[in-house]
Motif scaffolding. Structure first.
Motif, PDB file in Angstrom:
ATOM      1  N   VAL A 268       0.843  -1.203   0.000  1.00  0.00           N
ATOM      2  CA  VAL A 268       0.000   0.000   0.000  1.00  0.00           C
ATOM      3  C   VAL A 268       0.876   1.250   0.000  1.00  0.00           C
ATOM      4  N   SER A 269       1.877   1.273   0.866  1.00  0.00           N
ATOM      5  CA  SER A 269       2.749   2.444   0.987  1.00  0.00           C
ATOM      6  C   SER A 269       3.464   2.768  -0.321  1.00  0.00           C
ATOM      7  N   ASP A 270       3.946   1.733  -1.013  1.00  0.00           N
ATOM      8  CA  ASP A 270       4.646   1.965  -2.277  1.00  0.00           C
ATOM      9  C   ASP A 270       3.735   2.634  -3.291  1.00  0.00           C
ATOM     10  N   ALA A 271       2.477   2.222  -3.335  1.00  0.00           N
ATOM     11  CA  ALA A 271       1.529   2.822  -4.271  1.00  0.00           C
ATOM     12  C   ALA A 271       1.247   4.280  -3.916  1.00  0.00           C
ATOM     13  N   VAL A 272       1.156   4.566  -2.613  1.00  0.00           N
ATOM     14  CA  VAL A 272       0.886   5.931  -2.182  1.00  0.00           C
ATOM     15  C   VAL A 272       2.069   6.847  -2.504  1.00  0.00           C
ATOM     16  N   VAL A 273       3.294   6.376  -2.257  1.00  0.00           N
ATOM     17  CA  VAL A 273       4.472   7.161  -2.621  1.00  0.00           C
ATOM     18  C   VAL A 273       4.470   7.441  -4.124  1.00  0.00           C
ATOM     19  N   TRP A 274       4.204   6.419  -4.918  1.00  0.00           N
ATOM     20  CA  TRP A 274       4.163   6.596  -6.373  1.00  0.00           C
ATOM     21  C   TRP A 274       3.134   7.652  -6.771  1.00  0.00           C
ATOM     22  N   LEU A 275       1.941   7.592  -6.203  1.00  0.00           N
ATOM     23  CA  LEU A 275       0.888   8.544  -6.561  1.00  0.00           C
ATOM     24  C   LEU A 275       1.272   9.982  -6.210  1.00  0.00           C
ATOM     25  N   CYS A 276       2.079  10.153  -5.167  1.00  0.00           N
ATOM     26  CA  CYS A 276       2.473  11.499  -4.745  1.00  0.00           C
ATOM     27  C   CYS A 276       3.742  11.989  -5.429  1.00  0.00           C
ATOM     28  N   SER A 277       4.372  11.128  -6.205  1.00  0.00           N
ATOM     29  CA  SER A 277       5.625  11.467  -6.856  1.00  0.00           C
ATOM     30  C   SER A 277       5.397  11.978  -8.270  1.00  0.00           C
ATOM     31  N   ASP A 278       6.467  12.482  -8.874  1.00  0.00           N
ATOM     32  CA  ASP A 278       6.388  12.952 -10.257  1.00  0.00           C
ATOM     33  C   ASP A 278       6.138  11.817 -11.240  1.00  0.00           C
ATOM     34  N   ALA A 279       6.384  10.577 -10.811  1.00  0.00           N
ATOM     35  CA  ALA A 279       6.148   9.434 -11.694  1.00  0.00           C
ATOM     36  C   ALA A 279       4.671   9.285 -12.031  1.00  0.00           C
ATOM     37  N   ALA A 280       3.792   9.826 -11.185  1.00  0.00           N
ATOM     38  CA  ALA A 280       2.339   9.725 -11.404  1.00  0.00           C
ATOM     39  C   ALA A 280       1.742  11.086 -11.744  1.00  0.00           C
ATOM     40  N   SER A 281       2.521  11.934 -12.384  1.00  0.00           N
ATOM     41  CA  SER A 281       2.097  13.318 -12.603  1.00  0.00           C
ATOM     42  C   SER A 281       0.873  13.479 -13.496  1.00  0.00           C
ATOM     43  N   MET A 282       0.468  12.426 -14.228  1.00  0.00           N
ATOM     44  CA  MET A 282      -0.719  12.503 -15.071  1.00  0.00           C
ATOM     45  C   MET A 282      -1.842  11.609 -14.537  1.00  0.00           C
ATOM     46  N   VAL A 283      -1.704  11.137 -13.322  1.00  0.00           N
ATOM     47  CA  VAL A 283      -2.725  10.274 -12.720  1.00  0.00           C
ATOM     48  C   VAL A 283      -3.598  11.128 -11.803  1.00  0.00           C
ATOM     49  N   ASN A 284      -4.882  11.208 -12.130  1.00  0.00           N
ATOM     50  CA  ASN A 284      -5.807  12.056 -11.375  1.00  0.00           C
ATOM     51  C   ASN A 284      -7.195  11.438 -11.441  1.00  0.00           C
ATOM     52  N   GLY A 285      -7.843  11.311 -10.285  1.00  0.00           N
ATOM     53  CA  GLY A 285      -9.192  10.765 -10.246  1.00  0.00           C
ATOM     54  C   GLY A 285      -9.253   9.255 -10.333  1.00  0.00           C
ATOM     55  N   ALA A 286      -8.149   8.569 -10.104  1.00  0.00           N
ATOM     56  CA  ALA A 286      -8.114   7.108 -10.206  1.00  0.00           C
ATOM     57  C   ALA A 286      -8.427   6.465  -8.864  1.00  0.00           C
ATOM     58  N   ASP A 287      -9.049   5.292  -8.898  1.00  0.00           N
ATOM     59  CA  ASP A 287      -9.153   4.455  -7.702  1.00  0.00           C
ATOM     60  C   ASP A 287      -8.433   3.152  -8.015  1.00  0.00           C
ATOM     61  N   ILE A 288      -7.298   2.969  -7.373  1.00  0.00           N
ATOM     62  CA  ILE A 288      -6.385   1.873  -7.690  1.00  0.00           C
ATOM     63  C   ILE A 288      -6.584   0.723  -6.702  1.00  0.00           C
ATOM     64  N   ALA A 289      -7.018  -0.408  -7.219  1.00  0.00           N
ATOM     65  CA  ALA A 289      -7.232  -1.585  -6.375  1.00  0.00           C
ATOM     66  C   ALA A 289      -5.908  -2.265  -6.074  1.00  0.00           C
ATOM     67  N   ILE A 290      -5.617  -2.431  -4.788  1.00  0.00           N
ATOM     68  CA  ILE A 290      -4.429  -3.157  -4.345  1.00  0.00           C
ATOM     69  C   ILE A 290      -4.955  -4.413  -3.665  1.00  0.00           C
ATOM     70  N   ASP A 291      -5.416  -5.333  -4.494  1.00  0.00           N
ATOM     71  CA  ASP A 291      -6.255  -6.408  -3.957  1.00  0.00           C
ATOM     72  C   ASP A 291      -6.010  -7.773  -4.560  1.00  0.00           C
ATOM     73  N   GLY A 292      -4.933  -7.928  -5.319  1.00  0.00           N
ATOM     74  CA  GLY A 292      -4.632  -9.220  -5.894  1.00  0.00           C
ATOM     75  C   GLY A 292      -5.656  -9.734  -6.883  1.00  0.00           C
ATOM     76  N   GLY A 293      -6.550  -8.840  -7.345  1.00  0.00           N
ATOM     77  CA  GLY A 293      -7.570  -9.223  -8.303  1.00  0.00           C
ATOM     78  C   GLY A 293      -8.943  -9.464  -7.690  1.00  0.00           C
ATOM     79  N   TYR A 294      -9.089  -9.221  -6.380  1.00  0.00           N
ATOM     80  CA  TYR A 294     -10.348  -9.476  -5.666  1.00  0.00           C
ATOM     81  C   TYR A 294     -11.549  -8.795  -6.313  1.00  0.00           C
ATOM     82  N   THR A 295     -11.394  -7.515  -6.704  1.00  0.00           N
ATOM     83  CA  THR A 295     -12.557  -6.773  -7.196  1.00  0.00           C
ATOM     84  C   THR A 295     -12.858  -7.045  -8.673  1.00  0.00           C
ATOM     85  N   MET A 296     -12.122  -7.957  -9.303  1.00  0.00           N
ATOM     86  CA  MET A 296     -12.509  -8.350 -10.664  1.00  0.00           C
ATOM     87  C   MET A 296     -13.831  -9.112 -10.657  1.00  0.00           C
ATOM     88  N   GLY A 297     -14.192  -9.699  -9.506  1.00  0.00           N
ATOM     89  CA  GLY A 297     -15.432 -10.439  -9.410  1.00  0.00           C
ATOM     90  C   GLY A 297     -15.238 -11.923  -9.622  1.00  0.00           C
TER      91      GLY A 297
END
Length: 263
Positions: free
Chosen positions: A234-263
């Motif tokens: 979880v922490s790695d994803a949050v750091v990425w979202l706050c970094s310049d590497a994610a500078s074009m990512v806005n309004g996303a909801d990123i599942a960190i769930d191993g595929g759980y929410t695919m159904g």
């Protein structure tokens, strides 16, 4: 000789010079996010209800990583909690660049057993407090005029129903949509807002709740990777979202769930 690409990727996940507020930072996922941010070079305001715990954590992070760490003990369930925390956090460093909305509670009960008291408490902590805090910190970022990043730690329960989590699912789903509104309205000011939606995370609390094999088995059977998450995922994803590497990512909801929410 170092190439331009090597220079770029060497610093793309760094947060040097950034001022970040992390709620629920005293333990669990919040504490792991705080450690990841400190390692990435951010100065921190750690928020929670236990001032002594926050002070100890902040001192340890400052000693290890050489960053400036302050604490702000606030109960976000209080009516004026979000406003008080906004004031304390902004005064700590004269402004903020990052908000990580992590604080939350879970009071599991079935639909037919739902009590007004537990429902209201869950909505107050998981939806009202972080939504108002993000709105107020967002206004501060607009006034600063230097952009920013807001990350909501929601849940896979915001994206797929989870039995005996009626109020929790409702609160986290509402928070994901609130974050999308932030992204829509604050985007023109260079402020990005995104959510991460983890499955069960094996913090100490997660181990206590889901450590029993009989209880964990039905949930694990719905996760294609066959395991629960660990905090750094979880922490790695949050750091990425706050970094310049994610500078074009806005309004996303990123599942960190191993595929759980695919159904």
């Amino acid at each position: 000789m170092t190439t331009v690409a090597e220079q770029r990727y060497a610093g793309v996940l760094r947060l040097d010079g950034k001022r970040a507020l992390i709620t629920g930072a005293g333990k669990g996922i919040g504490a792991d996010i705080a450690r990841a941010f400190a390692a990435a070079g951010a100065d921190l305001v750690l928020s929670g209800r236990d001032d002594a715990e926050l002070t100890r954590s902040g001192r340890a992070l400052s000693d290890e990583f050489g960053v400036d760490v302050r604490s702000a003990a606030v109960d976000l369930a209080d009516h004026d909690g979000p406003a008080a925390l906004t004031r304390m956090a902004s005064e700590a460093f004269g402004g903020l660049d990052i908000l990580v909305n992590n604080a939350g509670i879970s009071l599991p009960e079935s639909v037919v057993d739902t009590t007004p008291e537990n429902f209201d408490a869950t909505i107050a902590v998981n939806l009202r407090a972080p939504a108002l805090l993000a709105a107020q910190i967002g206004a501060l970022m607009v006034e600063q005029g230097t952009g920013g990043s807001i990350v909501t730690v929601a849940s896979a329960a915001a994206l797929a129903p989870l039995p005996e989590h009626y109020a929790y699912c409702a609160s986290k789903a509402g928070l994901v949509m609130a974050t999308k509104v932030l992204a829509r309205e604050l985007g023109p000011h260079g402020i990005r807002a995104n959510s991460v939606c983890p499955t069960v995370v094996l913090t100490q609390m997660g181990q206590r709740v889901w450590g029993e094999e009989a209880k964990a088995a039905p949930m694990l059977a719905r996760i294609p990777l066959g395991r629960f998450a660990v905090p750094h995922e979880v922490s790695d994803a949050v750091v990425w979202l706050c970094s310049d590497a994610a500078s074009m990512v806005n309004g996303a909801d990123i599942a960190i769930d191993g595929g759980y929410t695919m159904g």
